[in-house]
Design a protein around this motif. Structure first.
Motif, PDB file in Angstrom:
ATOM      1  N   GLN A 364      -3.366  26.586  20.360  1.00  0.00           N
ATOM      2  CA  GLN A 364      -1.531  27.750  20.511  1.00  0.00           C
ATOM      3  C   GLN A 364      -1.117  27.105  19.812  1.00  0.00           C
ATOM      4  OE1 GLN A 364      -1.771  28.234  25.147  1.00  0.00           O
ATOM      5  NE2 GLN A 364      -3.874  28.468  25.145  1.00  0.00           N
ATOM      6  N   VAL A 365      -0.355  25.633  19.602  1.00  0.00           N
ATOM      7  CA  VAL A 365       0.721  25.066  19.084  1.00  0.00           C
ATOM      8  C   VAL A 365       0.644  26.280  17.119  1.00  0.00           C
ATOM      9  CG1 VAL A 365       1.481  23.063  17.862  1.00  0.00           C
ATOM     10  CG2 VAL A 365       0.515  23.322  20.190  1.00  0.00           C
ATOM     11  N   THR A 366      -0.625  25.963  17.006  1.00  0.00           N
ATOM     12  CA  THR A 366      -1.284  26.428  15.839  1.00  0.00           C
ATOM     13  C   THR A 366      -0.448  27.750  15.372  1.00  0.00           C
ATOM     14  OG1 THR A 366      -2.514  24.680  15.101  1.00  0.00           O
ATOM     15  CG2 THR A 366      -2.185  26.815  13.669  1.00  0.00           C
ATOM     16  N   VAL A 367      -0.584  28.662  16.126  1.00  0.00           N
ATOM     17  CA  VAL A 367      -0.402  29.922  15.390  1.00  0.00           C
ATOM     18  C   VAL A 367       0.796  30.476  16.364  1.00  0.00           C
ATOM     19  CG1 VAL A 367      -1.178  30.801  18.177  1.00  0.00           C
ATOM     20  CG2 VAL A 367      -1.466  32.314  16.358  1.00  0.00           C
ATOM     21  N   LEU A 368       1.515  29.360  16.688  1.00  0.00           N
ATOM     22  CA  LEU A 368       2.829  30.032  17.385  1.00  0.00           C
ATOM     23  C   LEU A 368       3.942  29.302  16.576  1.00  0.00           C
ATOM     24  CD1 LEU A 368       3.392  28.573  20.828  1.00  0.00           C
ATOM     25  CD2 LEU A 368       3.504  30.931  20.034  1.00  0.00           C
ATOM     26  N   LYS A 369       3.040  28.770  15.769  1.00  0.00           N
ATOM     27  CA  LYS A 369       4.453  27.363  14.561  1.00  0.00           C
ATOM     28  C   LYS A 369       4.346  29.192  13.301  1.00  0.00           C
ATOM     29  CE  LYS A 369       4.716  23.084  15.551  1.00  0.00           C
ATOM     30  NZ  LYS A 369       4.030  21.821  15.595  1.00  0.00           N
ATOM     31  N   GLU A 370       3.107  29.153  12.924  1.00  0.00           N
ATOM     32  CA  GLU A 370       2.625  30.270  12.044  1.00  0.00           C
ATOM     33  C   GLU A 370       3.591  31.191  12.100  1.00  0.00           C
ATOM     34  OE1 GLU A 370      -1.688  29.690  11.298  1.00  0.00           O
ATOM     35  OE2 GLU A 370      -1.442  30.808  12.118  1.00  0.00           O
ATOM     36  N   THR A 371       3.255  31.831  13.796  1.00  0.00           N
ATOM     37  CA  THR A 371       3.966  32.868  14.314  1.00  0.00           C
ATOM     38  C   THR A 371       6.028  32.980  13.327  1.00  0.00           C
ATOM     39  OG1 THR A 371       2.791  33.542  15.417  1.00  0.00           O
ATOM     40  CG2 THR A 371       4.771  34.457  15.921  1.00  0.00           C
ATOM     41  N   GLY A 372       6.094  31.267  13.469  1.00  0.00           N
ATOM     42  CA  GLY A 372       7.933  30.644  13.881  1.00  0.00           C
ATOM     43  C   GLY A 372       7.537  30.759  11.752  1.00  0.00           C
ATOM     44  N   ASN A 373       6.906  30.035  11.325  1.00  0.00           N
ATOM     45  CA  ASN A 373       7.070  31.150   9.848  1.00  0.00           C
ATOM     46  C   ASN A 373       7.323  32.637   9.504  1.00  0.00           C
ATOM     47  OD1 ASN A 373       6.449  28.398   9.374  1.00  0.00           O
ATOM     48  ND2 ASN A 373       4.898  27.658   9.025  1.00  0.00           N
ATOM     49  N   TRP A 374       6.148  32.913   9.912  1.00  0.00           N
ATOM     50  CA  TRP A 374       7.033  34.679  10.020  1.00  0.00           C
ATOM     51  C   TRP A 374       8.459  35.465  10.126  1.00  0.00           C
ATOM     52  CZ3 TRP A 374       6.513  38.146  13.637  1.00  0.00           C
ATOM     53  CH2 TRP A 374       7.032  39.591  12.782  1.00  0.00           C
ATOM     54  N   LEU A 375       8.347  34.877  11.320  1.00  0.00           N
ATOM     55  CA  LEU A 375       9.474  35.337  12.081  1.00  0.00           C
ATOM     56  C   LEU A 375      10.576  34.801  10.904  1.00  0.00           C
ATOM     57  CD1 LEU A 375       9.182  35.113  15.744  1.00  0.00           C
ATOM     58  CD2 LEU A 375       9.973  37.015  13.854  1.00  0.00           C
ATOM     59  N   HIS A 376      10.697  33.549  10.122  1.00  0.00           N
ATOM     60  CA  HIS A 376      11.792  32.768   9.358  1.00  0.00           C
ATOM     61  C   HIS A 376      12.037  33.737   8.127  1.00  0.00           C
ATOM     62  CE1 HIS A 376      14.125  29.077   8.780  1.00  0.00           C
ATOM     63  NE2 HIS A 376      13.534  29.267   7.228  1.00  0.00           N
ATOM     64  N   LYS A 377      10.761  34.771   7.727  1.00  0.00           N
ATOM     65  CA  LYS A 377      11.506  35.259   6.670  1.00  0.00           C
ATOM     66  C   LYS A 377      11.609  37.097   7.082  1.00  0.00           C
ATOM     67  CE  LYS A 377       7.679  33.678   5.184  1.00  0.00           C
ATOM     68  NZ  LYS A 377       5.985  34.046   4.515  1.00  0.00           N
ATOM     69  N   ALA A 378      10.660  36.944   8.206  1.00  0.00           N
ATOM     70  CA  ALA A 378      10.969  38.537   9.114  1.00  0.00           C
ATOM     71  C   ALA A 378      11.989  38.709  10.484  1.00  0.00           C
ATOM     72  CB  ALA A 378       9.478  39.248   9.936  1.00  0.00           C
TER      73      ALA A 378
END
Ligand code: GLC
Length: 482
Positions: A364-378
């Motif tokens: 769960q942590v992993t996918v949240l961090k990935e989402t954060g990385n995406w949101l950083h740009k989007a």
């Protein structure tokens, strides 16, 4: 002085029509747009289901699903059990940091779920709390961590409690079918009243002992696990907003007499608003809610919604509370849900289920961090944006806008690297790929549609975002879509 008067008039002009759109229900008005603003801008929040059920690792309905005697179930709350809800690795600063890393702007913690175990200190004589079992007020620690980080604070609270047999038989005349094997008994009526008294007392504690709270997230309004929350409002609400002859209106000590309502008692939402004038509430206590709720994995479709709304779902498809067999959503699924919500003016409240120690499962942590990385740009196309100016096309694309920009979100279902923007009179200044910031070429057609070419669909395969800059504010075009 004249300037001040003008300012006040302008403010009123700006506020009144918006306020008028909001509805009053059971004597409590929905929060005005000015109070809703943070929620509208936030888009993404962290839901946390955490409690004694984590010990069993089969989700938060374990007690009911197995039909366990309560005294057996609750052993898992006490150290004597050996394997128990010890919260020994609970570090809410870490949870808040994770939410921030994921790009989330608010959090909602289960302060008490259907099993009736409170994660806070309650003085109600009948309560079972983490204060008693661990000597800790876990909610206080959560609030402190959120406040320190400027994170908006939400409390989930289940009005129902399975600890009370009366919950299945509020009138003491007909027990609803249930896994506990509870059959009807006259004393259940008193027992249901005790359950209600605890609810009022505990909610008063939550609303008065933790400073300003931003969101109260009700759950479990339905009585005997039947019907819907609205059907059961006569039982939970009562007070001045209900029929004064309603037999469930009673003096719970905490309600206070409202002199403006002919000496009747405040209902649950009346009490909440009395102590927390700026709090938002969902629609699951029977009251209409400041925002609507949609739960689960059903695909999000249709036009932009006019009301404030929130989609909630769990990252682990096996449960809201911790499960031993994790089945976690992929980044692709999270992005697709979030974008589909945002292009329809909603928020996504995404749930994690920490284990009994307070550890959020690694997947769960992993996918949240990935989402954060995406949101950083989007993120600039998401936060603070308004859906529109056009309705989305299911599975294909949708729009958000902010100030003088419109963002086109091309979903996976949209094929090709050309996009035709609907006809419009406004002048485009430039067009970019949001991720690469590369300029895209476009032509304005005679019918005023705009063709954008050479779109790189690999810049993000789940949500290709085009940033279109106009010579004027485009968000105001959406006023109707609020
Ligand atoms: C349902 C479930 C509950 C969960 C909630 C989250 O109402 O009863 O377990 O907390 O959904 O939305």
């Amino acid at each position: 002085m004249r300037k001040l008067r003008l300012l006040i008039i302008l403010l009123l002009l700006n506020q009144l029509p918006l306020k008028a759109q909001r509805i009053s229900d059971m004597g409590v008005a929905q929060q005005p747009d000015s109070v809703m603003q943070w929620f509208k801008d936030a888009k993404f929040g962290l839901f946390i289901h955490w409690g004694v059920y984590a010990v069993y690792g089969q989700g938060e309905w374990y007690l009911y699903n197995k039909g366990l005697p309560y005294k057996n179930y609750i052993k898992a709350a006490y150290p004597q059990n050996g394997n128990y809800f010890d919260a020994d690795k609970y570090d809410p600063d870490k949870w808040v940091k994770l939410a921030q890393d994921a790009g989330m702007k608010y959090m909602v913690l289960t302060t008490r779920h259907h099993d009736g175990f409170a994660l806070f200190n309650s003085h109600f004589p009948n309560s079972i709390t983490s204060q008693q079992t661990l000597g800790r007020d876990l909610v206080a620690e959560y609030v402190k961590a959120c406040r320190k980080a400027g994170m908006r604070i939400g409390f989930y609270y289940s009005v129902l409690s399975w600890r009370f047999p009366g919950y299945f038989d509020v009138n003491g005349t007909e027990a609803k079918p249930n896994h506990f094997g509870i059959t009807t008994a006259a004393w259940h009526k008193q027992n249901a009243l005790l359950m209600k008294a605890e609810l009022y007392e505990q909610v008063k504690e939550l609303m008065t002992q933790y400073g300003q709270i931003d969101d109260i997230w009700w759950d479990g309004g339905w009585l005997g696990l039947q019907g819907n929350d609205r059907d059961a409002a006569y039982f939970w609400e009562s007070g001045k907003y209900r029929d004064p002859k309603n037999e469930w209106a009673g003096n719970y000590g905490v309600l206070g007499i409202d002199s403006t309502a002919g000496g009747r008692y405040l209902g649950i939402m009346g009490m909440v608003r009395k102590y927390q004038p700026y709090i938002l509430s969902n629609a699951r206590s029977g009251w209409i809610g400041d925002y609507a709720n949609e739960e689960g994995y059903a695909e999000i479709k249709g036009p932009i919604r006019k009301e404030y709304w929130e989609k909630c779902l769990s990252l682990d498809k096996n449960g809201w509370g911790y499960t031993k067999k994790q089945n976690v959503l992929s980044l692709r699924e999270v992005i697709t849900f979030l974008v589909n919500v945002v292009i329809r003016n909603g928020n996504l409240l995404l749930n994690v289920g920490p284990d009994q120690h307070g550890i959020i499962p690694q997947d769960q942590v992993t996918v949240l961090k990935e989402t954060g990385n995406w949101l950083h740009k989007a993120g600039e196309s998401i936060y603070g944006a308004t859906a529109g100016p056009w309705d989305p096309v299911d599975r294909q694309y949708g729009f958000t806008s902010r100030a003088n920009k419109v963002y086109v979100h091309l979903l996976e279902g949209y094929k090709g690297n050309t996009f035709i923007l609907p006809a419009l009179n406004d002048r485009i200044i430039a067009c970019y790929d949001l991720y690469t910031k590369k300029k895209l070429s476009y032509t304005v057609n005679t019918d005023k549609t705009v063709t954008i070419r050479n779109i790189d669909r690999n810049s993000n395969q789940y949500d290709t975002i085009l940033e279109i800059v106009f010579n004027q504010n485009m968000e105001t075009k959406n006023e109707d879509n609020k």
